[in-house]
Scaffold this motif. Structure first.
Motif, PDB file in Angstrom:
ATOM      1  N   GLY A  48      -7.785  -8.429 -13.863  1.00  0.00           N
ATOM      2  CA  GLY A  48      -7.210  -8.344 -15.103  1.00  0.00           C
ATOM      3  C   GLY A  48      -6.125  -7.598 -15.076  1.00  0.00           C
ATOM      4  O   GLY A  48      -5.523  -6.925 -14.126  1.00  0.00           O
ATOM      5  N   VAL A  50       6.089  -0.795  -7.428  1.00  0.00           N
ATOM      6  CA  VAL A  50       6.407  -2.019  -8.012  1.00  0.00           C
ATOM      7  C   VAL A  50       5.947  -2.078  -9.265  1.00  0.00           C
ATOM      8  O   VAL A  50       5.342  -0.886  -9.861  1.00  0.00           O
ATOM      9  N   PRO A  51       6.416  -2.965 -10.227  1.00  0.00           N
ATOM     10  CA  PRO A  51       6.503  -2.787 -11.725  1.00  0.00           C
ATOM     11  C   PRO A  51       5.149  -3.014 -12.206  1.00  0.00           C
ATOM     12  O   PRO A  51       4.482  -3.819 -11.461  1.00  0.00           O
ATOM     13  N   GLY A  70      -4.461  -4.152 -15.965  1.00  0.00           N
ATOM     14  CA  GLY A  70      -4.801  -2.889 -16.266  1.00  0.00           C
ATOM     15  C   GLY A  70      -3.899  -2.200 -17.333  1.00  0.00           C
ATOM     16  O   GLY A  70      -4.267  -1.261 -17.736  1.00  0.00           O
ATOM     17  N   SER A  71      -3.014  -2.803 -17.673  1.00  0.00           N
ATOM     18  CA  SER A  71      -2.189  -2.032 -18.765  1.00  0.00           C
ATOM     19  C   SER A  71      -3.007  -1.852 -20.038  1.00  0.00           C
ATOM     20  O   SER A  71      -2.536  -1.200 -20.918  1.00  0.00           O
ATOM     21  N   ILE A 129       0.984  -1.129   0.078  1.00  0.00           N
ATOM     22  CA  ILE A 129       0.060  -0.091  -0.146  1.00  0.00           C
ATOM     23  C   ILE A 129       1.115   1.080  -0.024  1.00  0.00           C
ATOM     24  O   ILE A 129       1.641   1.201   0.800  1.00  0.00           O
ATOM     25  N   ARG A 153      -4.340  -7.080 -11.115  1.00  0.00           N
ATOM     26  CA  ARG A 153      -4.278  -8.356 -11.666  1.00  0.00           C
ATOM     27  C   ARG A 153      -4.340  -9.795 -10.516  1.00  0.00           C
ATOM     28  O   ARG A 153      -4.456 -10.955 -11.184  1.00  0.00           O
ATOM     29  N   HIS A 154      -4.215  -9.433  -9.240  1.00  0.00           N
ATOM     30  CA  HIS A 154      -4.124 -10.416  -8.455  1.00  0.00           C
ATOM     31  C   HIS A 154      -5.642 -10.610  -7.809  1.00  0.00           C
ATOM     32  O   HIS A 154      -5.879  -9.607  -7.166  1.00  0.00           O
ATOM     33  N   ILE A 182      -8.780  -1.769 -11.448  1.00  0.00           N
ATOM     34  CA  ILE A 182      -8.690  -3.103 -11.925  1.00  0.00           C
ATOM     35  C   ILE A 182      -7.018  -3.604 -11.370  1.00  0.00           C
ATOM     36  O   ILE A 182      -6.174  -2.720 -10.871  1.00  0.00           O
ATOM     37  N   ALA A 232       1.404   1.229 -10.563  1.00  0.00           N
ATOM     38  CA  ALA A 232       2.284   0.276 -10.617  1.00  0.00           C
ATOM     39  C   ALA A 232       3.200   1.269 -11.877  1.00  0.00           C
ATOM     40  O   ALA A 232       2.609   1.712 -12.632  1.00  0.00           O
TER      41      ALA A 232
HETATM   42  N1  SAH Z   1      -2.847   1.315  -5.124  1.00  0.00           N
HETATM   43  C1  SAH Z   1      -2.734   0.325  -4.210  1.00  0.00           C
HETATM   44  C2  SAH Z   1      -1.150   0.135  -4.127  1.00  0.00           C
HETATM   45  C3  SAH Z   1      -0.776  -0.422  -5.372  1.00  0.00           C
HETATM   46  S1  SAH Z   1       0.652  -1.514  -5.538  1.00  0.00           S
HETATM   47  C4  SAH Z   1      -3.028   0.767  -2.789  1.00  0.00           C
HETATM   48  O1  SAH Z   1      -3.463   1.736  -2.530  1.00  0.00           O
HETATM   49  O2  SAH Z   1      -2.916  -0.097  -1.789  1.00  0.00           O
HETATM   50  C5  SAH Z   1       0.584  -1.750  -7.106  1.00  0.00           C
HETATM   51  C6  SAH Z   1      -0.647  -3.042  -7.393  1.00  0.00           C
HETATM   52  O3  SAH Z   1      -0.531  -2.786  -8.941  1.00  0.00           O
HETATM   53  C7  SAH Z   1      -0.226  -4.543  -6.966  1.00  0.00           C
HETATM   54  O4  SAH Z   1      -1.342  -4.790  -6.406  1.00  0.00           O
HETATM   55  C8  SAH Z   1      -0.072  -5.236  -8.351  1.00  0.00           C
HETATM   56  O5  SAH Z   1      -0.504  -6.532  -8.156  1.00  0.00           O
HETATM   57  C9  SAH Z   1      -0.970  -4.316  -9.352  1.00  0.00           C
HETATM   58  N2  SAH Z   1      -0.394  -4.582 -10.825  1.00  0.00           N
HETATM   59  C10 SAH Z   1       0.960  -4.687 -11.238  1.00  0.00           C
HETATM   60  N3  SAH Z   1       0.726  -4.795 -12.527  1.00  0.00           N
HETATM   61  C11 SAH Z   1      -0.626  -4.684 -12.928  1.00  0.00           C
HETATM   62  C12 SAH Z   1      -1.494  -4.657 -13.926  1.00  0.00           C
HETATM   63  N4  SAH Z   1      -0.837  -5.080 -15.260  1.00  0.00           N
HETATM   64  N5  SAH Z   1      -2.858  -4.851 -14.183  1.00  0.00           N
HETATM   65  C13 SAH Z   1      -3.569  -4.698 -12.831  1.00  0.00           C
HETATM   66  N6  SAH Z   1      -2.947  -4.498 -11.746  1.00  0.00           N
HETATM   67  C14 SAH Z   1      -1.609  -4.769 -11.709  1.00  0.00           C
END
Ligand code: SAH
Length: 205
Positions: A129, A201-202, A131-132, A57, A104-105, A102, A148
């Motif tokens: 899904g 995170v990426p 999100g990109s 977070i 991905r996990h 959105i 991200a």
């Molecule tokens: N906004 C969040 C923190 C995000 S951390 C908060 O307030 O807690 C970044 C998140 O992006 C992670 O949960 C990761 O799983 C997600 N993520 C990374 N690549 C993604 C993608 N292509 N599509 C959707 N989610 C993605």
């Protein structure tokens, strides 16, 4: 929720954040609902915290700053990429009319759904899904928040889903350095401003 703790956090952010609506949203959203139980004592500190699945977070200051950059007035439809804990989405939900978020996990999205409900947030719709690729079903968006880090460029699908006059904020990694990028659609033209350094995170697609 500890009022003293939330007031202390808002006092800290006030040195850097000037949008009163954003500060009021930070005070109102119970961050303690969005962090794992064992980290409750740190829920109102101005620090990022682990939320499981190797994700975090974000630091409240960074979340507030990204919200401020989107210049929300209350009537907007917003896309949030990377739901994570749901905290950032909950803040956006206080600043705009509707939020689509959105992740991905699936497990993180499931936990975020519970946290949002516990926090009494009703105007966030979650999706699982990549999100990109954005979320075309509900496009266009007046504002897009990406939580991200994209490599070198903001995914074109996200830019395509911005409404005229729309804003997008995202961490972008270039030459080993991440910076916030603010993108605006202005009379059919894109304007990108590179801002301060951040650590996210990426964005995985
Ligand atoms: N906004 C969040 C923190 C995000 S951390 C908060 O307030 O807690 C970044 C998140 O992006 C992670 O949960 C990761 O799983 C997600 N993520 C990374 N690549 C993604 C993608 N292509 N599509 C959707 N989610 C993605």
């Amino acid at each position: 929720m500890s009022t003293a703790a939330s007031e202390r956090l808002v006092r800290t952010l006030r040195r850097h954040i000037f949008d009163e609506r954003v500060l009021a949203a930070v005070a109102a959203v119970p961050r303690d609902r969005f962090v794992p139980r064992d980290l409750l004592p740190e829920a109102w500190e101005n620090i990022p915290l682990p939320i499981g699945a190797g994700q975090t977070i974000s630091q409240p200051l960074v979340v507030a700053r990204m919200c401020e950059l989107l210049e929300l007035e209350g009537h907007e439809r917003v896309l949030d990429v990377g739901t994570g804990s749901g905290y950032h989405a909950a803040l956006l939900a206080r600043l705009a009319a509707e939020v689509y978020s959105i992740e991905r996990h699936a497990a993180l999205s499931g936990r975020a759904a519970l946290a949002l409900e516990a926090a009494g947030v009703g105007n966030v719709t979650l999706a699982v899904g990549d999100g990109s690729l954005g979320l075309p079903a509900h496009a266009p968006y007046d504002a897009i928040n990406v939580a991200a880090a994209a490599r070198r460029r903001i995914p074109p699908a996200l830019i395509e889903q911005l409404a005229p006059g729309g804003r997008l904020v995202a961490p972008v990694e270039e030459r080993g350095e991440q910076r916030l990028a603010l993108l605006r659609v202005h009379g059919g033209e894109l304007r990108v401003t590179r801002l301060e350094r951040v650590r996210f995170v990426p964005l995985r697609s």
